[in-house]
Design an enzyme around this catalytic site. Sequence first.
Site, mmCIF file in Angstrom:
data_model
loop_
_atom_site.group_PDB
_atom_site.id
_atom_site.type_symbol
_atom_site.label_atom_id
_atom_site.label_comp_id
_atom_site.label_asym_id
_atom_site.label_seq_id
_atom_site.Cartn_x
_atom_site.Cartn_y
_atom_site.Cartn_z
ATOM 1 C CE1 TYR A 3 -4.028 1.983 0.123
ATOM 2 C CE2 TYR A 3 -2.786 3.299 1.696
ATOM 3 C CZ TYR A 3 -3.872 3.152 0.862
ATOM 4 O OH TYR A 3 -4.794 4.159 0.741
ATOM 5 C CB SER A 7 -7.074 2.581 -2.896
ATOM 6 O OG SER A 7 -7.505 3.912 -2.763
ATOM 7 C CG ASP A 30 -14.093 3.480 -6.692
ATOM 8 O OD1 ASP A 30 -14.288 4.370 -5.846
ATOM 9 O OD2 ASP A 30 -13.044 2.814 -6.756
ATOM 10 C CG HIS A 78 -12.441 2.779 -3.129
ATOM 11 N ND1 HIS A 78 -11.737 2.947 -4.301
ATOM 12 C CD2 HIS A 78 -11.525 2.925 -2.123
ATOM 13 C CE1 HIS A 78 -10.466 3.196 -4.026
ATOM 14 N NE2 HIS A 78 -10.306 3.169 -2.725
#
Length: 707
Positions: free
Chosen positions: A478, A558, A642, A677
Amino acid sequence: MKRTLFAAALLSLAACNNTPKNTDAKMNYPETRKVDSVDSYFGQKVPDPYRWLEDDRAPETAEWVKKQNAFTADYLSKIPFREAIKQKIEALWNYEKLGTPFTEGQHTYYYKNDGLQNQSVLYRKNTQGQEELFLNPNTFSADGTTSLSDVAFSQDGSLVAYLISEGGSDWRKGVVLNAQTKERIGDTLVDIKFSNLAWKANDGFFYSSYDKPKGSELSAKTDHHKLYYHQLGTPQKEDKLVFGGEAGQKYRYVSAQVSSDGRYLFVSTAEATSGNKLFVKDLNNPKASFVSITNSFDGDTNFVDMVGTTLYLQTNLKAPNGRLVKTQISTPTPEHWQEVIPETQNVLSISLAGNYIFATYMVDAASQVKQYDYNGKLIREVSLPSVGTASGFYAKKEEKHTYYTFTNYAYPAQIYQMDLETGATELYWKPAINFDSNQYETKQVFYNSKDGTRVPMMITYKKGLKLDGQNPTLLYGYGGFNVSLPPRFGVATAVWMENGGVYAVPNLRGGGEYGKKWHDAGTKMQKQNVFDDFIAAAEYLIAQKYTSPSYLAIRGGSNGGLLVGATMLQRPDLFKVAIPEVGVLDMLRYHTFTAGAGWAYDYGTAADSQEMFNYLKAYSPLHNVKEGQHYPATLITTGDHDDRVVPAHSFKFAAELQSKQAGSNPILIRIETNAGHGAGTPVSKTIQQNADIQAFALWNMGVKNLK
């Protein structure tokens, strides 16, 4: 250990000469029209030939989505073991799951899923231990795509307000119930976004929202958050604007908390996802105005509790790893703060249970928990079952015990009950899952990134793993927004490991594992550090023979989708498969969609300066796809609803890759319909998506069948 029909399956890796090769043969992708769209940044022209895909309401975009999904579905349908993986995930997923219990009024509430329910159900027990179904989100829609996103009880537990999300959208609807009778109170509230619910006694509650945007609510920009008060029994059109309507009150994010006695309203405001200003207002004084507690965005300061006139705050101002302070409500500003729990070398988070404060520290991504009294006196360190992640430690002031959940990558979540006075802890609930944790091990390693920074990584696999460089490996990351990746059990990950795979998670810069300095080291013009950390993790796994480029897949969602997109372009030689999920991929325009401008603390924007524009353009995935390059087999995923990271990011990136990819490695996009999302995604969709991702990865690594 008992095994399901597929649990004993081992991967059969084809010989190297049977592994799909990069050749000049290109796939016959659906055609994507190009337009003559050009933007100018500081005198530099930047083409955007797929700009038309940003219009999520256009029939042409809908047709493009339909064709791409059909193309992807046809490819995935030909993978012979795809259905076997799905059945295996489904079989392992099918066990009862329980959330950490919490008390409201005379009932103990908890979320429960009987195994394959699309949404977890909220149950409660009375003081006699009788169980009752309280709220079932599976009845909100026929396909399970309407989810429960937030539940807030009044202080005495007699009333409850909850928010629902339809199709994964960030826009919410609000419903109020009498908690005793479960009868609805008033009409459904609408158009709530990025909001918690904060009760004022039993009279009403505060919530936040934006003015409904002109144009598409899924992609139009929203940047002026407002705080409202809803009085029970009145229509929403009469809700009072509390904050955001006066000069100097325009902020991108606004949220509210109310002290337990109902007297003080605390309002946190922010322009980005890091740094806030905190205000307080005396609700007992009709003439009171908001008083500033902190007046800059230099740090994050949040309300914790009020005891009499003493205010408790958690802050990282002048303490990057966090500390707990107290002050009198009459003198709330920083110069009056007194330390209760000082900063340490480990990141601090705070929870309250009974008359105690629980400090959960992150030590190299794992939990360490200490119990303090309100004067900062250490009562005890909580003994945890192993190295992993502990969460919970909440309870009302009058309660005598608390609950916490413990998990790690090989340890399904279990719930423990702890006596607040003695510290005595007992196992409260253990899942009946067909998974033997003793057959797996997690090893934490530390490796050096490009600039010499020491980065931790946890590697989990089945015991007896051969370090021969031929293990299918999933590297997940991430690296942003102060978000930490502590070890947690996941069913899909367990199936990957049961099939002989390795699962590796590095704690990259940009995350929150080592506090604000670690976060800042992966932001703006230091963002390349994050990509370098991820690349170095891959190089470590290869050097130590866990895997090799032919068997290495990278995955992230993301901001993690940006991570995957950037690294697969910078080092296409290092990875066989790339899975960028709901990614931020157009770094020059991300801030023009929905709440994207709020991410500028981490990214900066192309409008900030020519230097920032040049830096963003140098790594923006959309703008760095090279003609004729051999990129990894790529499965891009997104949701058509999203409205956090709009699907146009993924649409345009897919079109760009498909048009320029050389060789036979496929570039596919999987667009989940009626999904957002990620939060609230039905279990059925989650299982299918994970099966598709694992099947795609293994197939492109050369796996021909599961035997």
